[in-house]
Enzyme design. Structure first.
Site, PDB file in Angstrom:
ATOM      1  N   ASP A 103       0.765  -1.323   0.249  1.00  0.00           N
ATOM      2  CA  ASP A 103      -0.252  -0.064   0.128  1.00  0.00           C
ATOM      3  C   ASP A 103       0.553   1.360  -0.194  1.00  0.00           C
ATOM      4  OD1 ASP A 103       0.397  -0.868   2.471  1.00  0.00           O
ATOM      5  OD2 ASP A 103      -0.909   0.519   3.626  1.00  0.00           O
ATOM      6  N   GLU A 170      -0.087  -2.577   5.157  1.00  0.00           N
ATOM      7  CA  GLU A 170       0.600  -1.904   6.069  1.00  0.00           C
ATOM      8  C   GLU A 170       0.282  -1.373   7.041  1.00  0.00           C
ATOM      9  OE1 GLU A 170       3.606  -0.849   8.100  1.00  0.00           O
ATOM     10  OE2 GLU A 170       4.081   0.005   6.964  1.00  0.00           O
TER      11      GLU A 170
END
Length: 445
Positions: A103, A170
């Protein structure tokens, strides 16, 4: 998510180094990787230019899943919403898990790179913003693919099961848990070893490997305190119970939890990052809101801090003369990001292999930091079965390192719109380190 910059000081000699001599152990693994690097850097630039926010990594996941299938992995998409699990079974032997996170962040890129992100998105805040790989996850993914290519080409050199996972979210601290709750350790082979790397804005030449045995990253708790009161006119404070005064007292008293309740040998942080109350000069509000970040390492320390926050909030309300129905409400966000613990013996084992491969000068022990990383969840889910280690790779470009040394100019941190790592050094080092660690842990008989 995480402030991962190590706070350490290198010698002037180490700081001045801008390149590393290849050790005598350099071998065909590195030669193969050199041939792969043009393609890996093309992938990196594509990933950098097209980041996606947490749990929205649909295009990223699909793109990388296709590459893993082409390498011969059995690939499952949509694990933990947008996660990807790739499995390659190669006879009897240990199971090794390698992880990369996918991400990006809601940051408007200001690096000036020719392939800078121009993507925009609307996160949960509802505010449309630019999106950027300001934490280096694009280097993680490119290095991950590089390692997959090396290992797929060398099935005659290892024996066991390779589980390579692309993790979502994350930055929210939620992606690892989402994959575990979606059956990562039941639908797929449970690992004996779990390994990952993270780039670092470190005062060390790009490509330096740092490792931390034991606690490496902290528990990360987000805490909200709703401070209640009785509002009224600012000219007549005696007719109110001012929540701003009460909240201010709470803020100051919170600092004594670390300084007077927590052991000075046990690192801990309580930071009040937000204090909101009222809307006009002459109106005393009936509530104030505090937002805290709380950092610790052990479960015992975490409990001490959170219990202390609740005790302080209640105690200050009693001192202020509030009735019980107006006591502050303390909310601890769940799930939280647990601390990352690198198994000491396992960490030293991998570090020894890295030193042999990369040379002593390029591998060093770094101190723990109070940032967070949800890689911790993979060990925590089965601590008796899984040994894990996350290590750092400095991505600091040589010009930044020179400016730090000669001018004292600070390095941009991870999550900065100006963070542009030496991607080639990170990708090359990460791919070789992951692949060599897997080969060492799963040797062919």
């Amino acid at each position: 998510m995480s402030n991962l910059r190590p706070t350490f000081v290198l010698t002037a000699c180490a700081l001045a180094a801008s390149a590393f001599a290849a050790p005598a152990s350099a071998n065909d693994l590195r030669a193969s990787l050199e041939e792969d690097m043009p393609g890996l850097m093309e992938l990196y630039r594509d990933l950098h230019a097209h980041p996606e926010l947490s749990f929205e990594e649909h295009k990223t996941a699909a793109k990388l899943a296709a590459r893993m299938r082409a390498l011969g992995f059995e690939v499952t998409e949509g694990v933990g919403q947008t996660g990807v699990v790739s499995v390659m079974k190669n006879g009897e032997g240990p199971t090794v898990l390698l992880r990369a996170d996918m991400d990006g962040l809601p940051v408007i890129e200001q690096t000036g790179l020719p392939y800078a992100s121009k993507e925009t998105a609307t996160p949960a805040s509802g505010v449309t913003t630019g999106v950027m790989h300001a934490c280096g996850h694009d280097t993680h993914m490119a290095g991950f693919i590089g390692a997959a290519q090396l290992l797929a080409e060398r099935k005659d050199e290892w024996q066991g099961t390779l589980v390579m996972i692309l993790q979502p979210a994350e930055e929210l601290g939620l992606g690892a848990l989402a994959m575990l709750e979606d059956g990562l350790y039941t639908r797929f082979p449970k690992p004996d070893y779990a390994i990952a790397f993270h780039d670092a804005a470190a005062p060390a030449p790009a490509g330096t490997i740092g490792f931390t045995p034991g606690y490496a990253l902290a528990n990360v708790d987000s805490v909200d305190i709703l401070v209640k009161g009785v509002g009224g006119h600012g000219a007549y404070p005696h007719t109110t119970r001012d929540p701003v005064v009460l909240a201010s007292a709470i803020v100051m008293k919170l600092q004594t939890i670390v300084s007077r309740n927590s052991s000075p040998l046990d690192p801990a942080v309580i930071t009040v990052g937000s204090f909101h109350a009222g809307a006009k000069h002459n109106i005393i509000s009936d509530e104030a809101k505090l937002q805290l970040t709380v950092r610790s390492y052990s479960d015992e320390s975490r409990k001490l801090l959170l219990d202390g926050i609740r005790r302080v909030a209640r105690g200050e309300a009693i001192t202020a003369g509030l009735p019980e129905e107006l006591y502050p409400v303390v909310t601890v966000e769940e799930p939280y990001t647990p601390s990352t613990f690198n198994d000491p013996d396992f960490s030293e084992q991998l570090a020894a292999g890295f030193r042999e491969r990369f040379g002593e000068a390029r591998v060093m022990q770094w101190p723990a930091v109070m940032g967070g990383e949800d890689f911790s969840q993979f060990r925590r889910a089965a601590p008796e079965d899984v040994k894990s280690m996350i290590f750092w790779i400095s991505g600091t470009p040589a010009p930044m390192l020179k400016a730090l040394k000669e001018e004292g100019k600070p390095l941009p941190s991870l999550h900065s719109p100006f963070w542009a790592p030496d991607a080639e050094a990170v990708v090359k080092t990460g791919a070789e380190a992951l692949a060599s660690a897997a080969l060492d842990l799963m040797p062919a008989p």
